[in-house]
Design a protein around this motif. Sequence first.
Motif, mmCIF file in Angstrom:
data_model
loop_
_atom_site.group_PDB
_atom_site.id
_atom_site.type_symbol
_atom_site.label_atom_id
_atom_site.label_comp_id
_atom_site.label_asym_id
_atom_site.label_seq_id
_atom_site.Cartn_x
_atom_site.Cartn_y
_atom_site.Cartn_z
ATOM 1 N N ALA A 87 0.739 -1.138 0.047
ATOM 2 C CA ALA A 87 -0.117 0.047 0.013
ATOM 3 C C ALA A 87 0.867 1.401 0.054
ATOM 4 O O ALA A 87 0.641 2.316 -0.672
ATOM 5 C CB ALA A 87 -1.084 0.080 1.286
ATOM 6 N N THR A 90 2.702 1.660 -3.483
ATOM 7 C CA THR A 90 1.717 1.949 -4.429
ATOM 8 C C THR A 90 1.173 3.475 -4.266
ATOM 9 O O THR A 90 1.130 4.305 -5.585
ATOM 10 C CB THR A 90 0.317 1.337 -4.236
ATOM 11 O OG1 THR A 90 0.710 -0.085 -4.343
ATOM 12 C CG2 THR A 90 -0.737 1.533 -5.183
ATOM 13 N N GLU A 91 1.225 4.088 -3.093
ATOM 14 C CA GLU A 91 0.834 5.275 -2.767
ATOM 15 C C GLU A 91 1.952 6.231 -3.229
ATOM 16 O O GLU A 91 1.673 7.385 -3.676
ATOM 17 C CB GLU A 91 0.586 5.596 -1.355
ATOM 18 C CG GLU A 91 0.092 7.031 -1.104
ATOM 19 C CD GLU A 91 -0.373 7.200 0.539
ATOM 20 O OE1 GLU A 91 -0.586 8.263 0.903
ATOM 21 O OE2 GLU A 91 -0.283 6.249 1.159
ATOM 22 N N THR A 152 9.925 10.555 0.379
ATOM 23 C CA THR A 152 8.853 10.371 1.211
ATOM 24 C C THR A 152 9.236 10.287 2.710
ATOM 25 O O THR A 152 9.636 9.452 3.202
ATOM 26 C CB THR A 152 7.872 9.108 0.821
ATOM 27 O OG1 THR A 152 7.571 9.360 -0.561
ATOM 28 C CG2 THR A 152 6.650 8.754 1.776
#
Length: 324
Positions: A87, A90-91, A152
């Motif tokens: 997840a 993917t984000e 990130t």
Amino acid sequence: MRAFLRPDDLRGLVAAHFGGDRRLVELERVTGGTKKGVYRLGLDDGTTVVLYVWAAGENYWPPAPAAVPDDPFTDASGAELFAAAHAALTEAGVGVPELLALDRSCRHVDADVALVGDVGPVRLERLLQEDPAAAAAPLAALGDALQRMHTTRNAAYGKVVAAGTAAGQRPAEDVIVARALGHLGAAAALDGRLADRHDRIAGHVRQLRDAVRPRTSFGLIHGELGPDHVAVTPGGAAVLIDIEGLTYFDVEWEHAFLQLRFGDFYPALRPVELDQDRLELYRYAQVLSLVEGPLRIAGTDFPDRDWMLDLAERNIVKALAAVQ
């Protein structure tokens, strides 16, 4: 003897997720994994999917030395970690295999499993060795993915499934020092050369740590990103696999490993700006890890024991060279 999955073990799983009119006609256990089973399933319509199996019988690793508090790299395996990592990547816009199903019910297989899209057998490692020109595009794509991951940010380090507040966390570099000293102690018990130079190596680790300045922000890292963990699709896209170790941590930890594994191809990844003192500490800590881990797994029934012993020997030479 380890008992791996057979076609009859997967009939119910295939029917549950693809319908009763779909049949499994071919099953291949993909070799090379050490913590989970990886199987390629061929269906009767000519399509293939990949099955990940987190079962004790698929894990070759014996228990690790005593866990280091706050260490985000321990026990980096399991369906929950895979789902959280999938997840998060993917984000972040990073290529990963399509997640078709995650099944933790144990109804069909006595283990947590995931069905993912088959990205094919080609790995970036093979392209770099056999066809560097064909590797150029996926290598550049991997560099772009790493830029997105490493920018990130999070205020605390830790696995993506559990990263929370930085309050009470000790400095990340101190976690790595504790890991390195633990690896040194375990490896020294197995190799007399390391035992003879234990104190000098430990002193070198501490000296490297003393040069590191504090930090309070961390990037998203794969944790063990060699070119063998990058699949290349028929269209040339780079797809990250073996992602369960995804964590927020110092990006220098990732780049120390990338430098080791990509060698002359590393500059093509266009790395973010790095703290060289932190990088040097992490590079040496990984040398010690690549002694202890291979020596530990070589003491099991892992099928490629000689490869692990050779890996350990190469890193023993590196560890000793730093303190001559």
